[in-house]
Enzyme design. Structure first.
Site, short mmCIF file in Angstrom:
data_model
loop_
_atom_site.label_atom_id
_atom_site.label_comp_id
_atom_site.label_asym_id
_atom_site.label_seq_id
_atom_site.Cartn_x
_atom_site.Cartn_y
_atom_site.Cartn_z
N ARG A 176 10.51 10.04 7.56
CA ARG A 176 9.29 9.30 7.43
C ARG A 176 9.28 8.19 8.55
O ARG A 176 8.41 8.05 8.95
CB ARG A 176 9.47 8.44 6.22
CG ARG A 176 8.32 7.50 5.81
CD ARG A 176 8.41 6.77 4.62
NE ARG A 176 9.36 6.03 4.32
CZ ARG A 176 9.71 5.44 3.24
NH1 ARG A 176 8.97 5.50 2.24
NH2 ARG A 176 10.68 4.22 3.27
N LYS A 204 4.81 3.11 8.08
CA LYS A 204 6.15 1.82 7.60
C LYS A 204 6.07 1.15 8.63
O LYS A 204 7.06 1.10 9.50
CB LYS A 204 7.19 2.41 7.13
CG LYS A 204 7.96 1.30 6.21
CD LYS A 204 9.00 1.89 5.21
CE LYS A 204 9.84 0.68 4.71
NZ LYS A 204 9.16 -0.27 3.99
N GLU A 247 -1.06 0.56 -4.41
CA GLU A 247 0.48 0.37 -4.77
C GLU A 247 0.81 -1.19 -5.08
O GLU A 247 -0.27 -1.93 -4.95
CB GLU A 247 1.24 0.94 -3.53
CG GLU A 247 0.79 0.30 -2.20
CD GLU A 247 1.78 0.81 -1.00
OE1 GLU A 247 2.63 1.44 -1.22
OE2 GLU A 247 1.25 0.51 0.07
N1 PXG Z 1 5.14 0.56 -0.63
C1 PXG Z 1 5.39 -0.24 0.13
C2 PXG Z 1 4.31 -1.05 0.84
C3 PXG Z 1 6.67 -0.38 0.53
O1 PXG Z 1 7.15 -1.47 1.58
C4 PXG Z 1 7.59 1.07 -1.12
C5 PXG Z 1 6.15 1.26 -1.32
C6 PXG Z 1 8.45 2.05 -1.69
O2 PXG Z 1 9.09 2.89 -0.93
P1 PXG Z 1 10.60 3.59 -1.00
O3 PXG Z 1 10.63 4.49 0.04
O4 PXG Z 1 11.31 2.27 -0.75
O5 PXG Z 1 10.80 4.12 -2.34
C7 PXG Z 1 7.99 0.11 -0.22
C8 PXG Z 1 9.45 0.03 0.21
C9 PXG Z 1 12.20 -5.33 0.71
C10 PXG Z 1 12.02 -4.01 0.79
O6 PXG Z 1 12.89 -6.08 1.57
C11 PXG Z 1 10.73 -3.16 0.47
C12 PXG Z 1 10.67 -1.78 0.50
C13 PXG Z 1 11.88 -1.24 0.86
C14 PXG Z 1 13.09 -1.79 0.88
C15 PXG Z 1 13.22 -3.39 0.86
O7 PXG Z 1 11.23 -6.04 -0.05
N2 PXG Z 1 9.45 -1.36 0.46
#
Ligand code: PXG
Length: 288
Positions: free
Chosen positions: A50, A149, A182
């Site tokens: 990713r 991301k 989301e």
């Molecule tokens: N949507 C968004 C916008 C994200 O930032 C997810 C979905 C979930 O994706 P993953 O790959 O993690 O299953 C994310 C991920 C934090 C933090 O510090 C946020 C995320 C990941 C790790 C830490 O709040 N968001």
């Protein structure tokens, strides 16, 4: 704490980037948030895929190979004694000049932090999270794809502020068609008639690694999964709802904008998926 910074492991106090780094000046860069469970890095390969895809989308060439990044993530964990924690891997456009052009930036900056992570309060996993709908809509994919991301998280941060101001921790974000995209940092699922539904990435969401793992687990459990466009109504009237994310793992949702979802308690299918996901995180992953 030791930080990986551009090929070296340096003390936290020495882990500094320039004020001319475009990651700081413009949010021009990409990152990954990755979990470490039981001495193993969860789905590191998927996270790196990713990262490279995000880089491709914004014409940012990651200056290290995938194998070198795997080694750097492992070593950063080892040096900091992290067996259960969180890895933040960041690639910025690098040091440039005042001016948007990324082409004057010499080389991308890469840093890796391995630390512990603050989870949602335990109460949320027992009783379910109170979700609100943010007034802030998710970025239109034609403006900037939410699949990237990127270091530019202001869209999500505005929604997060709305959640906190409403006395909760997460907010549902819609796209400009009014469909569910989301949450500010989590993907969303609903359960309807024993089947799982989650918005398609095209509705404006990140292709979550946890989302992918849940879809896989559902497949193994024989639970059908589809990716239709969803509205707030669909979430309010669902049998169950939960969020997925690297930090959150799987979080049951009790209410949306004051409407009780299902029984208002974590649902049977949600609890089953939480159990299966926890099993998965204990055995899977790249050893440190
Ligand atoms: N949507 C968004 C916008 C994200 O930032 C997810 C979905 C979930 O994706 P993953 O790959 O993690 O299953 C994310 C991920 C934090 C933090 O510090 C946020 C995320 C990941 C790790 C830490 O709040 N968001």
């Amino acid at each position: 704490m030791k930080i990986f910074l551009d090929g070296k492991y340096v003390e936290e106090a020495d882990a500094k980037v320039s004020v001319f780094d475009h990651g700081l000046l413009y949010g021009d860069g990409i990152f990954e948030g990755i979990r470490v469970y039981n001495g193993r890095i969860f789905r590191l390969d998927e996270h790196l895929d990713r990262l490279f895809a995000s880089g491709k989308a914004i014409l940012l060439s990651v200056p290290m190979s995938k194998a070198a990044l795997v080694e750097a993530c492992r070593e950063t964990c080892r040096l900091n004694g992290i067996k259960d924690g969180y890895i933040r891997l960041v690639v910025t456009r690098g040091v440039g000049y005042l001016g948007l052009s990324p082409f004057k930036c010499k080389s991308p900056t890469v840093f890796i932090i391995a630390a512990t992570i603050e989870l949602y309060p335990e109460e949320v996993y027992r009783n379910g999270l109170k979700l609100i709908t943010a007034a802030t809509i998710r970025t239109n994919p034609a403006a900037m794809s939410p699949a990237v991301k990127s270091l530019n998280y202001l869209n999500n941060i505005m929604a997060k502020i709305e959640a906190i101001n409403a006395g909760t921790v997460e907010a549902l974000m819609l796209n400009d068609a009014g469909h569910v995209a989301e949450c500010s940092g989590d993907n969303v699922f609903i359960v309807r008639g024993g089947k799982l539904e989650t918005p398609p990435s095209s509705a404006g969401s990140l292709n979550g690694i946890t989302r992918g793992a849940v879809i896989e687990l559902a497949g193994k459990l024989g639970i059908p999964v589809s990716e239709p466009n969803l509205t707030r109504y669909d979430v309010m009237t669902a049998d169950e709802c939960f969020l997925t994310g690297t930090a959150a793992e799987i979080v049951p949702v009790a209410t949306l904008d004051g409407r009780t979802i299902g029984t208002g308690k974590p649902g049977a299918l949600t609890l089953k998926l939480i159990e299966e996901f926890r099993k998965l995180t204990r055995v899977e992953g790249t050893p440190i």
